[in-house]
Scaffold this motif. Sequence first.
Motif, PDB file in Angstrom:
ATOM      1  N   ASP A  60       0.722  -1.277   0.236  1.00 41.52           N
ATOM      2  CA  ASP A  60       0.014  -0.049  -0.551  1.00 41.52           C
ATOM      3  C   ASP A  60       0.795   1.157   0.226  1.00 41.52           C
ATOM      4  OD1 ASP A  60       1.016   0.004   3.063  1.00 41.52           O
ATOM      5  OD2 ASP A  60      -1.110  -0.429   3.086  1.00 41.52           O
ATOM      6  N   ARG A  61       0.105   2.409   0.247  1.00 41.51           N
ATOM      7  CA  ARG A  61       1.064   3.451   0.131  1.00 41.51           C
ATOM      8  C   ARG A  61       1.932   3.740   1.647  1.00 41.51           C
ATOM      9  NH1 ARG A  61       1.059   8.605  -3.228  1.00 41.51           N
ATOM     10  NH2 ARG A  61       2.889   9.911  -2.519  1.00 41.51           N
ATOM     11  N   ASP A  62       1.748   3.567   1.381  1.00 42.18           N
ATOM     12  CA  ASP A  62       2.313   3.985   3.717  1.00 42.18           C
ATOM     13  C   ASP A  62       4.069   2.309   2.929  1.00 42.18           C
ATOM     14  OD1 ASP A  62       0.450   4.875   4.580  1.00 42.18           O
ATOM     15  OD2 ASP A  62      -0.391   3.759   6.030  1.00 42.18           O
ATOM     16  N   ALA A  63       2.780   1.688   2.258  1.00 44.53           N
ATOM     17  CA  ALA A  63       4.373   0.762   2.790  1.00 44.53           C
ATOM     18  C   ALA A  63       5.673   1.412   1.461  1.00 44.53           C
ATOM     19  CB  ALA A  63       4.468  -1.050   1.883  1.00 44.53           C
ATOM     20  N   PHE A  64       5.245   2.384   0.560  1.00 47.05           N
ATOM     21  CA  PHE A  64       5.821   3.297  -0.142  1.00 47.05           C
ATOM     22  C   PHE A  64       6.508   4.065   0.364  1.00 47.05           C
ATOM     23  CE2 PHE A  64       6.241   6.714  -2.720  1.00 47.05           C
ATOM     24  CZ  PHE A  64       7.401   6.446  -3.137  1.00 47.05           C
ATOM     25  N   GLU A  65       5.588   4.303   1.194  1.00 50.12           N
ATOM     26  CA  GLU A  65       6.592   5.278   1.725  1.00 50.12           C
ATOM     27  C   GLU A  65       7.356   4.645   2.865  1.00 50.12           C
ATOM     28  OE1 GLU A  65       3.404   7.907   3.359  1.00 50.12           O
ATOM     29  OE2 GLU A  65       2.985   8.727   1.777  1.00 50.12           O
ATOM     30  N   GLU A  66       7.321   3.589   3.457  1.00 50.62           N
ATOM     31  CA  GLU A  66       8.257   3.116   4.444  1.00 50.62           C
ATOM     32  C   GLU A  66       9.749   2.893   3.553  1.00 50.62           C
ATOM     33  OE1 GLU A  66      10.709   2.243   7.701  1.00 50.62           O
ATOM     34  OE2 GLU A  66       8.392   3.295   7.502  1.00 50.62           O
ATOM     35  N   HIS A  67       9.279   2.477   2.061  1.00 50.81           N
ATOM     36  CA  HIS A  67      10.741   2.395   0.920  1.00 50.81           C
ATOM     37  C   HIS A  67      11.977   3.431   1.290  1.00 50.81           C
ATOM     38  CE1 HIS A  67      12.952   1.372  -2.288  1.00 50.81           C
ATOM     39  NE2 HIS A  67      12.455   1.955  -3.049  1.00 50.81           N
ATOM     40  N   GLU A  68      10.563   4.877   1.117  1.00 54.62           N
ATOM     41  CA  GLU A  68      11.464   5.844   0.890  1.00 54.62           C
ATOM     42  C   GLU A  68      12.681   6.439   2.195  1.00 54.62           C
ATOM     43  OE1 GLU A  68      10.963   8.141  -2.150  1.00 54.62           O
ATOM     44  OE2 GLU A  68      11.054   6.132  -2.837  1.00 54.62           O
ATOM     45  N   ARG A  69      11.772   5.854   2.675  1.00 56.39           N
ATOM     46  CA  ARG A  69      13.016   5.988   4.481  1.00 56.39           C
ATOM     47  C   ARG A  69      13.658   4.976   4.454  1.00 56.39           C
ATOM     48  NH1 ARG A  69       7.356   7.603   6.290  1.00 56.39           N
ATOM     49  NH2 ARG A  69       7.013   5.375   6.984  1.00 56.39           N
ATOM     50  N   GLN A  70      14.001   4.349   4.072  1.00 55.02           N
ATOM     51  CA  GLN A  70      14.355   2.888   4.567  1.00 55.02           C
ATOM     52  C   GLN A  70      16.720   3.707   4.034  1.00 55.02           C
ATOM     53  OE1 GLN A  70      15.046   0.111   6.580  1.00 55.02           O
ATOM     54  NE2 GLN A  70      12.339   1.100   6.565  1.00 55.02           N
ATOM     55  N   PRO A  71      17.058   3.829   5.033  1.00 57.37           N
ATOM     56  CA  PRO A  71      18.548   3.466   4.627  1.00 57.37           C
ATOM     57  C   PRO A  71      19.176   3.626   2.908  1.00 57.37           C
ATOM     58  CG  PRO A  71      18.261   2.912   6.787  1.00 57.37           C
ATOM     59  CD  PRO A  71      17.132   2.717   6.073  1.00 57.37           C
ATOM     60  N   HIS A  72      18.664   2.548   2.079  1.00 49.34           N
ATOM     61  CA  HIS A  72      19.600   2.082   1.697  1.00 49.34           C
ATOM     62  C   HIS A  72      18.892   2.871   0.384  1.00 49.34           C
ATOM     63  CE1 HIS A  72      16.276  -0.596   2.694  1.00 49.34           C
ATOM     64  NE2 HIS A  72      16.283  -0.384   1.448  1.00 49.34           N
ATOM     65  N   THR A  73      17.377   3.481   0.056  1.00 49.97           N
ATOM     66  CA  THR A  73      16.586   3.696  -0.175  1.00 49.97           C
ATOM     67  C   THR A  73      17.480   5.439  -0.391  1.00 49.97           C
ATOM     68  OG1 THR A  73      15.065   2.834  -0.414  1.00 49.97           O
ATOM     69  CG2 THR A  73      14.528   4.934  -1.519  1.00 49.97           C
ATOM     70  N   LYS A  74      17.794   5.702   0.230  1.00 53.69           N
ATOM     71  CA  LYS A  74      18.064   7.011   0.976  1.00 53.69           C
ATOM     72  C   LYS A  74      19.574   7.369   0.056  1.00 53.69           C
ATOM     73  CE  LYS A  74      15.471   8.550   4.860  1.00 53.69           C
ATOM     74  NZ  LYS A  74      15.732   9.669   5.978  1.00 53.69           N
ATOM     75  N   HIS A  75      20.489   5.962   0.282  1.00 57.83           N
ATOM     76  CA  HIS A  75      21.654   6.276  -0.386  1.00 57.83           C
ATOM     77  C   HIS A  75      21.751   6.358  -1.971  1.00 57.83           C
ATOM     78  CE1 HIS A  75      25.839   5.467  -0.947  1.00 57.83           C
ATOM     79  NE2 HIS A  75      25.113   4.096  -1.710  1.00 57.83           N
ATOM     80  N   PHE A  76      20.675   5.389  -2.315  1.00 57.09           N
ATOM     81  CA  PHE A  76      21.031   4.972  -3.276  1.00 57.09           C
ATOM     82  C   PHE A  76      20.160   6.739  -4.302  1.00 57.09           C
ATOM     83  CE2 PHE A  76      17.246   4.792  -7.076  1.00 57.09           C
ATOM     84  CZ  PHE A  76      18.542   4.474  -8.429  1.00 57.09           C
ATOM     85  N   LEU A  77      18.821   7.450  -3.477  1.00 59.51           N
ATOM     86  CA  LEU A  77      18.475   8.487  -4.188  1.00 59.51           C
ATOM     87  C   LEU A  77      19.385  10.382  -4.460  1.00 59.51           C
ATOM     88  CD1 LEU A  77      15.027   8.548  -2.483  1.00 59.51           C
ATOM     89  CD2 LEU A  77      15.490   7.949  -5.143  1.00 59.51           C
ATOM     90  N   SER A  78      20.252   9.835  -3.312  1.00 58.89           N
ATOM     91  CA  SER A  78      21.503  10.495  -2.948  1.00 58.89           C
ATOM     92  C   SER A  78      22.780  10.421  -3.934  1.00 58.89           C
ATOM     93  CB  SER A  78      22.283  10.618  -1.591  1.00 58.89           C
ATOM     94  OG  SER A  78      22.667   9.561  -1.736  1.00 58.89           O
ATOM     95  N   GLU A  79      22.648   9.300  -4.706  1.00 62.23           N
ATOM     96  CA  GLU A  79      23.643   8.973  -5.327  1.00 62.23           C
ATOM     97  C   GLU A  79      23.162   8.638  -7.124  1.00 62.23           C
ATOM     98  OE1 GLU A  79      26.995   8.130  -4.682  1.00 62.23           O
ATOM     99  OE2 GLU A  79      26.349   9.063  -2.837  1.00 62.23           O
ATOM    100  N   ARG A  80      21.920   8.379  -7.314  1.00 62.21           N
ATOM    101  CA  ARG A  80      21.866   8.443  -8.453  1.00 62.21           C
ATOM    102  C   ARG A  80      21.693   9.634  -9.626  1.00 62.21           C
ATOM    103  NH1 ARG A  80      14.782   8.562  -8.007  1.00 62.21           N
ATOM    104  NH2 ARG A  80      15.205  10.648  -7.926  1.00 62.21           N
TER     105      ARG A  80
END
Length: 104
Positions: A60-80
């Motif tokens: 659901d949308r909450d799971a997506f928002e949790e994905h966006e908060r994860q350290p590995h996702t934040k790292h990907f977003l900062s490096e891509r």
Amino acid sequence: MFALVVRFDLQDAAKAGAFDRLVAETVNGIIQHEPGTLVYSTHTVENEPLARVFYEVYRDRDAFEEHERQPHTKHFLSERDKYVSSSRVEFLTPAAAKGLPTEG
């Protein structure tokens, strides 16, 4: 369910390799820490060696928002952006499907 498709066009072959390594690290984090991420599938594109497409399905949308908060996702977003020349995100509304959970 909450789903999206993202297309990335990469700058050159060397940066594509580095992007793919970054993606592999990120997917490992998703596998280990995100039970609400139902599908996270990355693809190369036939005859377009600098293109990548991600297909993502979340509980659901909450799971997506949790994905966006994860350290590995934040790292990907900062490096891509070091590797990407352009990207496009399309949010999807699932309709007829095989292999995806159904509601109700």
